[in-house]
Scaffold this motif. Structure first.
Motif: not given
Length: 307
Positions: A66-73, A58-62, A41-45
């Motif tokens: 696995k997860v990857l991504g960024f938390s701000s522009a 948490s949902a994907m890990l459960n 899952l990529a989280t593009l925030f």
């Protein structure tokens, strides 16, 4: 391939299937702990978030993924001028599904047009927040046992509150739902929502600035904060931010089976003396959000047959 940009992207039947799956996961999480083995899952925030981003992760890990991504522009190539369309083209090579939050309305829609993987709208400006709506629906259904035949009070920032807009769009599809819309005049629901959704579907609603008057009628009270980041000037924010504060005295007016929801974060619109009231379920609501997103990820990845 399916995307989730608006709650209306899901039929009532699909909504009910996702909610039922969420409840099944709650009852037996171990059964679902490897459904997404090998998936990312990529989280593009592009906009700050605590609950939504971590809930997705948490949902994907459960689910074993696995997860990857960024938390701000600022921590992405958007700071160099890269477009949403180009970003999603790149991310499609790295992940199997993505969740996007963006301050501009319509950005996740643009992403879905260029994406090779399912795109989930995790909030776009003041427009939509469909996975918060799934969270809200799962919370209400789990606590009340139904999504029809109820009166829902929505209080606070109804103009910019994307969680409010999404929940109204979802709830009008169920039978005999009535809304009490409580806000200052400056923060009433947008005209399009009033005219194209409530009026067009002949939904019963009241617009008011009197919280106490309607407390005894409510099955659900959905509190929202006045969002500082949506205002163009500080003076208007300061003038309106304390328009409605839910406290212990006001809770005495409510029925014993009325529940208080809030998408969080709260500022001061709910007094901390309400937190111990068993009808205050906004922190429990966060818990439901993980299961709602687990069910959605499974559904959009086409993995229900593995469950």
């Amino acid at each position: 391939m399916r995307h989730l940009i608006s709650p209306l992207d899901l039929s009532i039947e699909e909504l009910d299937e996702i909610l039922s799956l969420g409840q099944a996961i709650m009852q037996n999480p171990e059964k679902y702990s490897h459904v997404c083995d090998g998936k990312k899952l990529a989280t593009l925030f592009y906009e700050p978030s605590t609950r939504t981003r971590l809930s997705f992760e948490s949902a994907m890990l459960n689910l074993g993924g696995k997860v990857l991504g960024f938390s701000s522009a600022d921590s992405s190539s958007a700071s160099k001028g890269e477009s949403v369309a180009d970003t999603i083209r790149v991310i499609s090579s790295f992940a199997d599904i993505c969740a996007m939050r963006h301050p501009k309305e319509g950005a996740p829609t643009v992403a879905s047009m260029y994406s090779k993987i399912p795109v989930i709208n995790a909030g776009d400006g003041g427009h939509n927040h469909p996975t918060q709506t799934l969270t809200d629906l799962l919370t209400i259904k789990s606590l009340k046992g139904r999504l029809d035949n109820m009166t829902i009070g929505m209080c606070g920032d109804l103009k910019f509150g994307r969680t409010v807009h999404s929940l109204i769009n979802a709830m009008v599809r169920y039978e005999n739902v009535r809304f009490i819309l409580i806000s200052p005049n400056e923060l009433k629901i947008p005209d399009y929502l009033r005219q194209e959704v409530l009026d067009a579907k002949n939904i019963e609603y009241v617009e008011t600035n009197e919280l106490e008057k309607y407390m005894p009628e409510l099955d659900i009270l959905y509190m929202t904060r006045v969002q500082r980041e949506r205002f163009f000037n500080e003076e208007d924010y300061i003038r309106l931010k304390d328009s409605f504060i839910l406290d212990r005295e006001k809770m005495k007016l409510a029925r014993d089976d009325m529940y208080v929801l809030h998408p969080l974060p709260r500022v001061n619109e709910i007094s901390t003396d309400v937190d111990d009231d068993p009808r205050a379920v906004y922190f429990e609501q966060v818990h439901y959000g993980v299961y709602a997103r687990m069910a959605l990820i499974i559904t959009l990845l086409g993995l229900k047959d593995k469950c």
